[in-house]
Design an enzyme around this catalytic site. Structure first.
Site, PDB file in Angstrom:
ATOM      1  N   HIS A  93       8.791   4.595   0.082  1.00  0.00           N
ATOM      2  CA  HIS A  93       7.863   4.169   0.482  1.00  0.00           C
ATOM      3  C   HIS A  93       6.464   4.861   0.469  1.00  0.00           C
ATOM      4  O   HIS A  93       5.894   5.892   1.226  1.00  0.00           O
ATOM      5  CB  HIS A  93       7.861   3.858   2.091  1.00  0.00           C
ATOM      6  N   GLU A 111       4.278  -3.397  10.894  1.00  0.00           N
ATOM      7  CA  GLU A 111       3.492  -2.109  10.810  1.00  0.00           C
ATOM      8  C   GLU A 111       2.433  -2.509  11.906  1.00  0.00           C
ATOM      9  O   GLU A 111       2.450  -1.701  13.224  1.00  0.00           O
ATOM     10  CB  GLU A 111       2.696  -1.845   9.546  1.00  0.00           C
ATOM     11  N   ASP A 166       4.251   7.411   2.714  1.00  0.00           N
ATOM     12  CA  ASP A 166       3.076   6.142   2.571  1.00  0.00           C
ATOM     13  C   ASP A 166       1.837   6.553   1.710  1.00  0.00           C
ATOM     14  O   ASP A 166       1.882   6.324   0.520  1.00  0.00           O
ATOM     15  CB  ASP A 166       2.685   5.919   4.255  1.00  0.00           C
ATOM     16  N   ASP A 167       1.080   7.288   2.326  1.00  0.00           N
ATOM     17  CA  ASP A 167      -0.151   7.645   1.673  1.00  0.00           C
ATOM     18  C   ASP A 167      -0.464   9.134   1.832  1.00  0.00           C
ATOM     19  O   ASP A 167      -1.649   9.386   2.609  1.00  0.00           O
ATOM     20  CB  ASP A 167      -1.420   6.910   2.019  1.00  0.00           C
ATOM     21  N   HIS A 208       5.809  -4.987   3.299  1.00  0.00           N
ATOM     22  CA  HIS A 208       5.287  -4.336   4.509  1.00  0.00           C
ATOM     23  C   HIS A 208       5.363  -5.297   5.741  1.00  0.00           C
ATOM     24  O   HIS A 208       4.963  -6.523   5.450  1.00  0.00           O
ATOM     25  CB  HIS A 208       3.938  -3.794   4.321  1.00  0.00           C
ATOM     26  N   HIS A 252       2.829   4.836  -1.630  1.00  0.00           N
ATOM     27  CA  HIS A 252       1.507   4.259  -2.442  1.00  0.00           C
ATOM     28  C   HIS A 252       1.025   5.273  -3.440  1.00  0.00           C
ATOM     29  O   HIS A 252       0.352   6.110  -3.041  1.00  0.00           O
ATOM     30  CB  HIS A 252       0.562   3.600  -1.663  1.00  0.00           C
TER      31      HIS A 252
HETATM   32  N1  ADE Z   1      -1.672   0.118   1.403  1.00  0.00           N
HETATM   33  C1  ADE Z   1      -1.508   1.651   1.224  1.00  0.00           C
HETATM   34  N2  ADE Z   1      -0.914   2.094   2.489  1.00  0.00           N
HETATM   35  C2  ADE Z   1      -0.656   0.956   3.404  1.00  0.00           C
HETATM   36  C3  ADE Z   1      -0.254   0.623   4.589  1.00  0.00           C
HETATM   37  N3  ADE Z   1       0.155   1.685   5.304  1.00  0.00           N
HETATM   38  N4  ADE Z   1      -0.172  -0.552   5.331  1.00  0.00           N
HETATM   39  C4  ADE Z   1      -0.473  -1.511   4.358  1.00  0.00           C
HETATM   40  N5  ADE Z   1      -0.929  -1.427   3.187  1.00  0.00           N
HETATM   41  C5  ADE Z   1      -0.958  -0.081   2.640  1.00  0.00           C
HETATM   42 ZN    ZN Z   2       2.652   1.426   2.923  1.00  0.00          ZN
END
Ligand code: ADE
Ligand code: ZN
Length: 333
Positions: free
Chosen positions: A14, A194, A272-273, A191, A16
């Site tokens: 997971h 969340e 994630d990011d 996703h 991006h």
């Molecule tokens: N795009 C990038 N990170 C995300 C996240 N945590 N939830 C939904 N979309 C995303």
């Molecule tokens: Zn994500």
């Protein structure tokens, strides 16, 4: 503990790629491409990165992604991520990308796909594949159009996913795009849970045919769903630092991961990011050790889950599991 974490072979499921754009690279690419960023300095960036929820992050994230314009930009982004992940002991990565974020700006599939693939080929120590995500703040018809545009460019793509603003954008809207992807032989993740309700997790499984749930933490609010996820051992990709940064959870200490594990769910830990949320996968594992008291056995279980939850071929999975068990036995010895 950091050394132990690095030596654990693990998969990242997971992540991006647009969320790995570090501020330094963002300024460099903006300069190179003569793109006018809304930030002047790192101090501006730090101020902008104080998020209040998912949407407040997404607004900044899409702005940042606009500096990515050439094949070389996408190459450098992917290369930097894979090098960083390798340093944290990642041996297999399934990497999300958001094609609509780029095609909407006139950057074509051939540009970003060539950059991604070249960087992946230049990093052979990590097996890797791509997951094409549909943006759920856009329409189901837009997702269908994106899938049609993607069709000639699917080399290296293993699955489709669903990301962006969750609340008010339920999985059902994307049924047709997922059906197209399935016809093309792609796997499915989404996703769900969340910020959105547990019913979105159920719809991701039932309507989209998702084989893995990204985040999924709100599933805990619905005991029959938890029982289903446990019984079917549905992989769930959890991202602790992300959940804190986006205020889904107040502090790592309050994260539901221990409860998810206690209920027998197949969870992995992911970043994630990472450029936006304060750490890569190593920091996510370390946070569990330092703030939740996770020991070596629990971290090893999460790493084992990450490999078992991946779409890697059976032979590659077996190889990674062997490497994991060897790392554990040499750590004891
Ligand atoms: N795009 C990038 N990170 C995300 C996240 N945590 N939830 C939904 N979309 C995303
Ligand atoms: Zn994500």
């Amino acid at each position: 503990m950091r050394d132990f974490i690095v030596t654990l072979p693990k998969a990242e499921l997971h992540l991006h790629i647009e969320g790995t754009l570090e501020p330094g690279m963002m300024f460099e690419l903006a300069d190179r491409n003569s793109y006018d960023l809304p930030f002047e300095s790192l101090r501006d960036v730090e101020a902008a990165y104080r998020f209040t929820d998912l949407q407040s992050f997404l607004d900044i994230y899409y702005q940042g992604a606009a500096v990515l314009q050439t094949e070389q930009d996408f190459y450098e982004l992917m290369r930097a991520y894979l090098d960083r992940a390798g340093a944290d002991g990642v041996r297999h990565a399934e990497i999300f990308f958001d094609p609509q974020t780029h095609t909407e700006r006139g950057v074509g599939f051939e540009v970003f796909m060539s950059g991604f693939r070249a960087a992946m080929a230049d990093t052979p120590n990590i097996s890797s594949s791509l997951i094409l995500c549909f943006l759920r703040h856009l329409s189901g018809a837009d997702a269908v159009e994106a899938m049609a545009m993607a069709e000639p460019h699917l080399e290296g793509v293993v699955a489709v996913g669903l990301d962006s603003s969750e609340k008010g954008n339920p999985p059902e809207l994307f049924e047709e795009a997922y059906a197209m992807a399935r016809e093309l032989g792609l796997r499915a993740v989404a996703h769900a849970g969340e910020e959105g309700p547990p019913e979105y997790v159920e719809a991701a499984l039932d309507v989209l045919g998702a084989e893995r749930i990204d985040h999924g933490i709100r599933s805990l609010e619905k005991p029959p769903l938890v029982e289903r996820l446990r019984k079917d051992q549905v992989p769930i990709t959890v991202c602790p630092l992300s959940n804190v940064a986006l205020r889904v959870v107040d502090r790592i200490e309050d994260h539901p991961l221990p409860e998810m594990m206690g209920r027998g769910l197949q969870v992995s830990v992911n970043s994630d990011d990472p450029a936006y949320f304060g750490g890569y996968i190593g920091e996510n594992y370390l946070g569990l050790a330092e703030k939740l008291g996770f020991g070596r056995d629990e971290l090893a279980k999460i790493a084992r889950n990450s490999i078992n939850s991946s779409f890697a071929e059976a032979l590659r999975k077996a190889e990674l599991i062997t490497q994991l068990e060897e790392a554990l036995s040499s750590d004891e010895g």
